[in-house]
Design a protein around this motif. Structure first.
Motif, short mmCIF file in Angstrom:
data_model
loop_
_atom_site.label_atom_id
_atom_site.label_comp_id
_atom_site.label_asym_id
_atom_site.label_seq_id
_atom_site.Cartn_x
_atom_site.Cartn_y
_atom_site.Cartn_z
N ILE A 34 0.99 -1.44 0.04
CA ILE A 34 0.07 -0.03 0.02
C ILE A 34 0.98 1.02 0.09
O ILE A 34 0.64 2.23 -0.56
CB ILE A 34 -1.07 0.08 1.10
N ASP A 57 2.33 1.80 -3.16
CA ASP A 57 1.55 1.83 -4.38
C ASP A 57 1.77 1.03 -5.63
O ASP A 57 1.77 1.39 -6.80
CB ASP A 57 1.21 3.35 -4.81
N ASP A 75 1.48 -1.93 -8.50
CA ASP A 75 0.46 -2.67 -9.21
C ASP A 75 0.19 -4.10 -8.95
O ASP A 75 -0.79 -4.45 -9.19
CB ASP A 75 0.68 -2.73 -10.82
N LYS A 111 -9.07 -1.96 1.05
CA LYS A 111 -9.42 -1.03 0.05
C LYS A 111 -8.47 -1.34 -1.13
O LYS A 111 -8.43 -0.55 -1.92
CB LYS A 111 -9.65 0.32 0.30
N ASP A 116 -7.55 -4.28 -5.82
CA ASP A 116 -7.04 -4.19 -7.37
C ASP A 116 -5.41 -4.50 -7.46
O ASP A 116 -5.18 -4.62 -8.71
CB ASP A 116 -7.16 -2.76 -7.80
N LEU A 145 -2.87 -6.96 -7.77
CA LEU A 145 -2.92 -8.34 -8.17
C LEU A 145 -1.78 -8.95 -7.64
O LEU A 145 -0.65 -8.47 -7.20
CB LEU A 145 -2.87 -8.52 -9.82
N GLY A 153 -3.21 -2.77 -16.09
CA GLY A 153 -4.49 -2.71 -15.60
C GLY A 153 -5.25 -3.36 -16.29
O GLY A 153 -6.61 -3.36 -16.44
N ALA A 154 -4.92 -4.41 -17.19
CA ALA A 154 -5.56 -5.22 -17.95
C ALA A 154 -6.04 -6.45 -17.26
O ALA A 154 -5.93 -6.75 -15.94
CB ALA A 154 -4.82 -5.83 -19.15
#
Lengths: 328, 135
Positions: B55, B58, B60, B86, B89, B91, B134-135
């Motif tokens: 977190i 940040d 991906d 939260k 997203d 992965l 982001g795919a």
């Protein structure tokens, strides 16, 4: 020049203004997302920073510089624990180099800072230089501002393992700590200009290796008092936790000195000057990049220079003229 | 000046108590060479440590490496904690000595992909590249 990459899912979901609200409420995830926006030079970052800026200026910023492997991360790890035991909130921005070949980076400073784990009063961010010289990343001190606004009392900035001339940190931090270790050279090494001139505090780490007296003596020999502050030389052994109290005391003494003498305010103005100039240069270089991408006029100038009809300096001036430059 | 572009950020982490991080380091190096920013947090991390680091950094995606046999406990715990914070997203990929029959269970628990021994590095790089976009 800018790669077109779809926005991250996380970034797309949060509006900048809600991220800033969350930051003010102390949300670490929002702080992290905002730092990414700044690092990626997203247009929204400017807007976010404009809102954050009035809420900054409270944190004391301490920069750590020195050669790779000298123990900067380990010292910071110890200091974080020490300041946490006094209930001060601590932020860390640790910079490591970006590969000039691939643009990738391995950011390993957290390994040495693993002790702090999930402590809610600590925020650590690793950052790659992304091509910026001087031992820092372009985004480093805007990230410091985010941590300042998050409510951190003290922020440690760790530069990339710096050689002799990476001195940018001293223009940005309130207190600059230069870390050295024994057996890295003779007395002439410590007389050289550059990194050994910028410290407010000097640390001889790995003093458990022995023969640290020589380095301490050499450092003291070349140090001079500036503005009434004589930089102390502190012996530490970070992995054993030796000298950490003395180092923290020196940092606190320097912070108090800045306040009592009014030098903190002076440093802030000096820093503001630099930052305004840097940002103006960035805006200008972006304008040049946009213009050069416009194509025809730029191509014509390039042809003129290649054919020796125009010299590169004159062509640059033409490129910056507000009206469209005419080819000859 | 190198143009600034969105960078893919990946956390490579070693949950649990085994001290074997050769594989994690090889993967970190391969992702670096593919132009990503790789945060490596070292040995013996708890799922809480890993999620907190992910977190703050940040990232991906997270690559978990475990050779101790505790993957069935540790990997799903990371996914669970991410959702709680939260950050669902982000992965999660797993790697290490993981028996074939555990793979479907891990995937059901939210681990996107499991890379066993002998996986070509290009497959691992490809996964994180897709994750970062982001795919």
């Amino acid at each position: 020049m800018r790669e077109v990459v779809p926005a991250r899912k996380g970034a797309a979901r949060d509006s900048v203004s809600s991220l800033v609200d969350d930051l003010f409420a102390g949300d670490k995830r929002a702080a992290a997302k905002l730092i990414s926006l700044i690092e990626d030079d997203e247009p929204e970052a400017t807007e976010a920073l404009a809102r954050i800026f009035p809420h900054t200026g409270r944190a004391h910023v301490v920069g750590f510089t020195g050669p790779p492997g000298v123990g900067k991360s380990s010292l910071i790890n110890r200091l974080v624990r020490r300041y946490r035991s006094r209930d001060r909130k601590v932020g860390v921005v640790a910079v490591d180099p970006t590969s000039p070949y691939t643009g990738g980076a391995v950011l390993g400073d957290r390994i040495r800072m693993a002790d702090t784990g999930v402590d809610p009063g600590v925020f650590i961010r690793s950052m790659a230089t992304r091509g910026h010289a001087g031992g820092l990343a372009l985004a480093t001190f805007d990230a410091v501002r985010v941590l300042d606004a998050l409510g951190m009392d003290i922020v440690f900035v760790e530069t990339v393992g710096a050689g002799q001339s990476e001195v940018e940190i001293a223009t940005r931090a309130h207190t600059t700590v230069v870390v050295e270790m024994p057996m890295t050279g003779d007395a002439v090494q410590t007389m050289k200009a550059g990194i050994l001139e910028i410290g407010d505090v000097y640390v001889v780490n790995k003093s458990d290796l022995g023969s640290e007296d020589v380095l301490v003596a050499n450092l003291k020999f070349q140090l001079t008092a500036r503005d009434g502050w004589t930089p102390p030389v502190i012996r530490t052994a970070a992995t054993e936790g030796r000298g950490i109290d003395e180092l923290a005391d020196a940092l606190d003494r320097h912070a108090a000195y800045l306040d009592q003498t009014g030098f903190r305010a002076k440093r802030e103005v000096a820093r503001a000057r630099l930052e305004i100039l840097e940002n103006a240069q960035r805006l200008l270089s972006r304008r040049v990049a946009n213009r050069s991408r416009l194509g025809r006029a730029f191509d014509a100038l390039a042809e003129d220079v290649a054919a020796r009809r125009l010299d590169p300096h004159a062509a640059a001036r033409k490129l910056l003229e507000p009206t469209r430059p005419r080819g000859k | 000046m190198i143009p600034i572009a969105k960078k893919i950020r990946v956390l490579i982490a070693k949950p649990g108590l085994d001290g074997h991080d050769r594989g994690a380091k090889v993967v970190a190096r391969a992702l670096r060479d593919a132009g990503m920013e790789v945060i490596y947090t070292g040995l013996r991390q708890t799922p809480e440590d890993i999620v907190e680091a992910a977190i703050q950094e940040d990232v991906d995606a997270i690559g978990l490496s475990c050779l101790s046999g505790a993957h069935m406990t540790l990997f799903p715990e990371v996914v669970k904690l991410l959702k709680k914070r939260k950050s669902g997203d982000i992965l999660v990929a797993g790697g290490g000595i993981i028996p074939e029959e555990d793979v479907p269970k891990l995937k059901k628990a939210g681990i996107k992909v499991v890379f066993g021994p002998g996986t070509p590095l290009r497959d691992i790089v490809a996964f994180f590249e897709t994750a970062g976009k982001g795919a």
